[in-house]
Design a protein around this motif. Structure first.
Motif: not given
Length: 288
Positions: A30-37
């Motif tokens: 799951i890739v969050c909006d601020q690119r955390s995975v």
């Protein structure tokens, strides 16, 4: 994490998590909006933890490797949005997997065995009011005068196995149940699909707020049950007291794991995936 600990925190057994991931089609990452995975299984566990019991994201940090609160929030919401977008049609549209003619007949037979006076009722319909914080604007639209709270409303149909067969909402808190019924288009779906194997119409049962239709039954309005009607033992001897005259079917209480749908969501959170609560539905005197 041990098996019992997993069940206690997530309400899912540890051995069932991979099955749940596969059935829901959760991606590996799951890739969050601020690119955390975040891993798919971990993100699903975040959502399960969040829905299992009211808690703050900060309370979840220790369980999930001290991830920061924004990451926990974004990962949880990402999984929630994914599940809703991929599977919402199963409850917002007519689901033939659980609402086919054979299944409808089985549901009706189960309800009939509980003492219901109807032999073609396969489910129960009701609206639920979910309180929200008072909004800064549109307060009158969201205010429910009956409950005296600001709220969102949902309409749901439950079947005897505890599943939500159909869900509509959210709508503004002031909307009446009959208004939700008209907007949802449920009656048209019932007329098109709620037919038994032998061609007879099947129906759902609601409270007196709903209109009486072939596919929608409801009790008489403004009827109060007497203590004698509430006592099953007195009902058993009623035919003898009436000198053999058989009365009309008596009201029967049916406890069904039906859905008041949601735990209280914060302002603006209106996604229909927030845990289920049992409801008590009552058969009043049936209008035929």
């Amino acid at each position: 994490m041990e098996e019992d600990e997993c069940l206690n925190e997530f309400r899912v057994r540890k051995c069932d998590l991979p099955i749940l991931v596969d059935v829901l089609g959760i991606p590996n990452e799951i890739v969050c909006d601020q690119r955390s995975v975040v891993g798919g299984v971990e993100a699903l566990c975040m959502l399960l933890k969040r829905l299992a019991y009211p808690c703050r994201y900060s309370d979840m940090m220790q369980r999930f490797g001290h991830r920061q609160v924004p990451v926990l929030c974004m990962a949880t919401n990402s999984v929630l949005d994914y599940i809703y977008s991929a599977h919402h049609h199963r409850i917002t549209q007519w689901n033939v997997n659980i609402l086919n003619p054979v299944a409808l007949r089985n549901y009706a037979d189960c309800i009939l065995q509980m003492g219901a006076p109807l032999d073609n009722c396969f489910g129960f319909i009701d609206g639920t009011v979910r309180p929200i914080a008072r909004p800064g604007v549109t307060q009158r639209i969201l205010y429910n005068g009956h409950k005296r709270i600001h709220s969102l409303k949902y309409q749901a149909v439950a079947i005897p196995n505890g599943l939500i067969a159909h869900l509509y909402g959210p709508v503004e808190g002031k909307k009446h149940d009959s208004g939700m019924l008209a907007e949802s288009g449920l009656l048209a779906l019932l007329q098109r699909h709620a037919i038994s194997v032998d061609g007879h119409p099947m129906c759902v049962y609601g409270d007196p707020a709903y209109p009486l239709r072939v596919h929608l039954q409801a009790p008489f309005r403004h009827v109060h049950l007497t203590p004698q009607m509430m006592n099953p033992l007195s009902l058993a001897s009623l035919p003898q007291k009436l000198n053999g005259v058989i009365p009309t079917p008596s009201p029967t209480f049916v406890v069904c794991p039906v859905l008041s749908l949601f735990t209280k969501p914060p302002v603006g959170l209106a996604n229909p995936l927030h845990g289920l609560l049992p409801c008590l539905f009552c058969f009043g005197p049936v209008r035929l």
